[in-house]
Design a protein around this motif. Structure first.
Motif: not given
Length: 439
Positions: A53, A88, A177, A185, A260, A262, A271, A274
């Motif tokens: 990210s 995202a 999200s 997410y 979460q 991502r 994934y 987060v």
């Protein structure tokens, strides 16, 4: 005159690109693939280590503004990032392999950039930009440490684990999200009892020994999740596990806490957890993170790791274009200067590359003021500060709006930030137009 750039991370690649785009020949030194730091695995340039990210794209967010400034200044990092973006929500996340390969391809194909696979252990003669990052090799760190008036500081940085999508139990996970801003997410909801049991196990889990580690040395922006747990039972629930803006569609209610996930790649097969940077032992990661609903049988594509980061005591040592004040032929770029984050590192390389190009060509470099995100970051690392620490881009660093007599201050924070962003982009556009005419 050519310029030597040491390090082909985000900052080094951006600096080399800005130089070459202005007609300055560049020799870019990168020790990969001959040698890798403990945190790197790819052979290509601009490798993203702890996250895919690049954070918010919104202009009401400081890093969103910083990225847009870079786009308008022909950033190679932003070219590659936009080309490799994955969904995202309001953030810019990339497929890490595609991103790195994209930067590598653009840099290697530029006619004025020569890439040399070699570890540099001493500071070369001539014009040089050192962009070796927070994992600078011991030999070069020692050479840098010999520069007059410089002291180095250290903190510790941790990377979050990555799990495979196919190993998740989707009967316990929901896609959403925050504030219903898309569905990019995956969310693992926890009840109060599940959360408290998780906190207790996290507090007592075995951590990997890190030589010279001190709890107080951990940079707050990458605080290991187990360190958060030890600070208080509810710290995580108000931090990376906060449920705000999320409703479990199966209950219609906000969970007590949520983890979460991502997406890490375009195919959606990986994934990232987060905010779950960690130094737990690998078996402990499987055990403790397996308590998270949906992750009971998770397959770890990469475990969380921790490594030492090094940054300069830059205030009074570097100017606002990241050049050594007492030895102007040497400049630095990237996280080693005390900017924190991938985007900020690339932005420092952009500014340093532009300023160095003008210096080599014997021209006066344009000045980015504190009204811009790029200029504000340069000002942060160069302004005297007895308690200097790495810093992400933030609106608090950028000059605030002037309130003229008779005018009222804009109280809505988002509107105020958008106005600051508009002002910044007007200055950047003017500088970009000026540079087209000057070189």
């Amino acid at each position: 005159m050519s310029v030597k750039v040491i390090g082909a991370g985000l900052a080094g690649c951006e600096a080399a690109w800005q130089l070459a785009q202005r007609g300055v020949p560049v020799t870019l030194y990168e020790m990969k693939p001959l040698k890798k730091s403990p945190a790197h695995t790819m052979n290509t340039m601009a490798e993203l280590v702890c996250s895919n990210s690049l954070r918010s794209n919104r202009l009401s967010n400081a890093v969103g503004l910083l990225k847009e400034e870079m786009r308008r200044l022909d950033s190679v990092i932003m070219r590659a990032a936009d080309a490799s973006a994955v969904p995202a929500g309001g953030a810019l996340a990339v497929d890490r392999n595609d991103f790195s390969q994209g930067v590598d391809r653009l840099i290697r194909s530029h006619p004025l950039i020569t890439v040399v696979a070699e570890e540099i252990t001493e500071i070369p003669e001539g014009e040089v930009i050192i962009a070796t990052g927070p994992l600078t090799s011991d030999a070069l760190s020692e050479a840098i440490g010999q520069l007059e008036g410089l002291s180095t500081l250290h903190f510790y940085d941790a990377a979050a684990p990555i799990v495979t999508a196919e190993s998740l139990d989707m009967t316990k996970v929901f896609r959403m999200s925050r504030y219903e801003r898309g569905d990019d997410y995956l969310n693992c909801p926890m009840t109060r009892d599940e959360y408290m049991a998780f906190v207790n196990e996290l507090k007592n889990a075995e951590t990997a020994p890190v030589h010279g580690f001190e709890e107080k040395s951990v940079f707050e922006g990458c605080m290991p999740i187990e360190s958060m747990a030890k600070r208080g039972d509810m710290v995580m629930a108000f931090g990376p596990m906060k449920p705000v803006g999320l409703k479990d569609p199966r209950t219609g209610k906000e969970p007590f806490a949520v983890v979460q996930l991502r997406c890490e790649n375009l195919s959606g097969s990986l994934y990232n957890l987060v905010g779950f940077q960690t130094r737990l032992m690998f078996p402990e990661q499987r055990r403790v993170f397996g308590m998270i609903p949906g992750l009971e049988n998770a397959e770890f594509a990469r475990y969380g790791v921790m490594h030492r980061n090094t940054f300069l005591n830059s205030p009074g040592f570097l100017d606002d274009t990241y050049r050594v004040i007492s030895n102007p032929r040497i400049a630095f770029a990237g996280q080693i200067t005390g900017v924190e984050g991938y985007v900020e590192s690339a932005a420092s390389g952009l500014l340093c590359g532009i300023a160095t190009a003008y210096r080599v060509l014997g021209k006066q470099a344009p000045h980015f003021s504190g009204k811009t995100a790029i200029g504000a970051m340069g000002r942060h690392v160069s302004t005297p500060n007895k308690r200097f620490q790495p810093m992400n881009c933030a609106f608090g660093l950028i000059d605030q709006l002037e309130v003229k007599p008779g005018e009222k201050r804009i109280r809505n924070k988002q509107q105020r930030y958008e106005k600051i962003a508009q002002r910044a982009l007007e200055e950047v556009d003017a500088i970009a137009a000026e540079m087209k005419n000057s070189i």
